[in-house]
Design an enzyme around this catalytic site. Structure first.
Site, PDB file in Angstrom:
ATOM      1  N   ASN A  12      -4.416 -39.126  28.846  1.00  0.00           N
ATOM      2  CA  ASN A  12      -3.463 -38.693  27.793  1.00  0.00           C
ATOM      3  C   ASN A  12      -2.759 -40.057  27.392  1.00  0.00           C
ATOM      4  O   ASN A  12      -2.473 -40.290  26.208  1.00  0.00           O
ATOM      5  CB  ASN A  12      -2.498 -37.791  28.106  1.00  0.00           C
ATOM      6  CG  ASN A  12      -3.328 -36.359  28.033  1.00  0.00           C
ATOM      7  OD1 ASN A  12      -4.202 -36.287  27.148  1.00  0.00           O
ATOM      8  ND2 ASN A  12      -3.165 -35.432  28.949  1.00  0.00           N
ATOM      9  N   PRO A  37      -1.910 -39.932  36.754  1.00  0.00           N
ATOM     10  CA  PRO A  37      -3.122 -40.901  37.285  1.00  0.00           C
ATOM     11  C   PRO A  37      -4.106 -41.093  36.281  1.00  0.00           C
ATOM     12  O   PRO A  37      -4.778 -40.017  35.694  1.00  0.00           O
ATOM     13  CB  PRO A  37      -3.747 -39.915  38.211  1.00  0.00           C
ATOM     14  CG  PRO A  37      -2.481 -38.954  38.603  1.00  0.00           C
ATOM     15  CD  PRO A  37      -2.004 -38.891  37.387  1.00  0.00           C
ATOM     16  N   GLU A  38      -4.286 -42.435  35.610  1.00  0.00           N
ATOM     17  CA  GLU A  38      -5.443 -42.466  34.690  1.00  0.00           C
ATOM     18  C   GLU A  38      -6.258 -43.968  35.474  1.00  0.00           C
ATOM     19  O   GLU A  38      -5.965 -44.131  36.756  1.00  0.00           O
ATOM     20  CB  GLU A  38      -4.762 -43.057  33.534  1.00  0.00           C
ATOM     21  CG  GLU A  38      -4.162 -42.199  32.877  1.00  0.00           C
ATOM     22  CD  GLU A  38      -3.724 -42.028  31.333  1.00  0.00           C
ATOM     23  OE1 GLU A  38      -4.338 -42.662  30.766  1.00  0.00           O
ATOM     24  OE2 GLU A  38      -2.832 -41.378  30.816  1.00  0.00           O
ATOM     25  N   ARG A  41      -4.275 -31.532  27.794  1.00  0.00           N
ATOM     26  CA  ARG A  41      -4.340 -32.534  26.719  1.00  0.00           C
ATOM     27  C   ARG A  41      -3.246 -32.588  26.078  1.00  0.00           C
ATOM     28  O   ARG A  41      -2.765 -31.638  25.352  1.00  0.00           O
ATOM     29  CB  ARG A  41      -5.554 -32.149  25.724  1.00  0.00           C
ATOM     30  CG  ARG A  41      -6.881 -32.231  26.614  1.00  0.00           C
ATOM     31  CD  ARG A  41      -8.089 -32.111  25.541  1.00  0.00           C
ATOM     32  NE  ARG A  41      -9.434 -32.421  26.454  1.00  0.00           N
ATOM     33  CZ  ARG A  41     -10.378 -31.549  26.467  1.00  0.00           C
ATOM     34  NH1 ARG A  41     -10.310 -30.456  25.573  1.00  0.00           N
ATOM     35  NH2 ARG A  41     -11.455 -31.830  27.050  1.00  0.00           N
ATOM     36  N   LYS A  65     -11.908 -42.274  36.764  1.00  0.00           N
ATOM     37  CA  LYS A  65     -10.672 -41.627  37.486  1.00  0.00           C
ATOM     38  C   LYS A  65     -11.183 -40.767  38.972  1.00  0.00           C
ATOM     39  O   LYS A  65     -10.418 -40.243  39.460  1.00  0.00           O
ATOM     40  CB  LYS A  65     -10.138 -40.384  36.535  1.00  0.00           C
ATOM     41  CG  LYS A  65      -9.479 -40.974  35.475  1.00  0.00           C
ATOM     42  CD  LYS A  65      -8.541 -40.234  34.441  1.00  0.00           C
ATOM     43  CE  LYS A  65      -9.259 -39.382  33.587  1.00  0.00           C
ATOM     44  NZ  LYS A  65      -8.298 -38.536  32.749  1.00  0.00           N
TER      45      LYS A  65
END
Ligand code: ZN
Length: 269
Positions: free
Chosen positions: A169, A2-3, A250, A51
């Site tokens: 990411n 999910p971005e 990350r 987001k």
């Protein structure tokens, strides 16, 4: 993953399924909202902010409320027709069910599920930088915010939602590859910050309205990214093995040849 584009798509699906509908029932499976009942509430709209997902309601007394959720790494919303089998995810991941005459919305593994007066939304999303997919996207402001911390690495700065909202990411890695910038370059040493921001916005925009995220132009499995998810595989441009570094949530992938380090870079030890 999910971005910003995934959350934008999710908001649109929920909007189409529920906007204008009066809820016939709700079922919250989180302690803080366990006694909340939205039956009789009208869904005004569904929107994304970076987001974050915002479902806006009018209560029977016409007070305006917002149900906020965050998908993080693994959350999802699905809309089903009444009577349709909920095939999305295991039932134990369900955090909320919203029922209307025409659709049932089910939220799985949502984070930060909160119900607040709509006038107080800023308390939840007011800290965010310009939304890459928002109607009020402001590239200059995003660049200005990024530049306030010139020592921070560009990979950290792009993920910081206070600078610009929507990059995760995947887009972080792909944007930096396409710009030929090492993830470990300090923001102040990135040759063209505005160009980097503009590319991030173009990539997210291009992926709106579909669920397969691609930065290469190909929607074929295994060909949708240049570096993301491709550890030890040959770079599509130069053949060098793609590298990966993971630090909690990350994750960074990069090509050490196409994204050469500059003096002052801070590569991982
Ligand atoms: Zn390369």
């Amino acid at each position: 993953m999910p971005e910003g584009d995934t959350v934008w798509n999710t908001a649109r699906v929920l909007h189409r399924a529920l906007a204008g509908a009066r809820l016939t029932g709700s079922d919250f499976r989180v302690p803080q909202l366990a006694t909340t009942d939205l039956a009789g509430w009208t869904v005004r709209e569904s929107a994304s902010r970076g987001k974050h997902l915002l479902l806006r309601f009018a209560a029977p007394d016409d007070a305006h409320w917002t149900l906020h959720s965050h998908l993080r790494m693994d959350g999802a919303w699905r809309a089903y027709a009444p009577g349709e089998r909920w095939a999305g995810r295991p039932a134990h991941l369900i955090r909320v069910v919203l029922r209307s005459p025409g659709a049932v919305a089910v939220g799985y593994h949502l984070h930060e599920l909160t119900l607040v007066p709509t006038a107080e939304e800023a308390g939840l999303v007011g800290h965010l930088g310009p939304d890459l997919l928002g109607p009020d996207w402001d590239a200059d402001e995003a660049v200005r915010r990024l530049a306030t911390q010139p020592e921070q690495t560009i990979s950290e700065a792009l993920l910081d939602q206070r600078n610009l909202a929507g990059v995760g990411n995947l887009y972080k890695c792909e944007v930096l590859f396409l710009r030929g910038v090492s993830p470990w370059t300090p923001v102040g040493a990135v040759p063209d910050l505005a160009g980097t921001v503009a590319l991030a916005q173009r990539l997210l925009s291009a992926n709106r309205g579909r669920w397969t995220q691609s930065t290469t132009g190909s929607l074929h499995r295994g060909q949708t990214s240049y570096v993301y998810g491709r550890r030890a595989q040959p770079c599509r441009r130069c053949g060098t093995a793609i590298r990966k570094q993971e630090l909690g949530e990350r994750v960074t992938y990069w090509c050490p040849t196409c994204q050469p380090e500059r003096p002052g870079d801070r590569p991982p030890a």
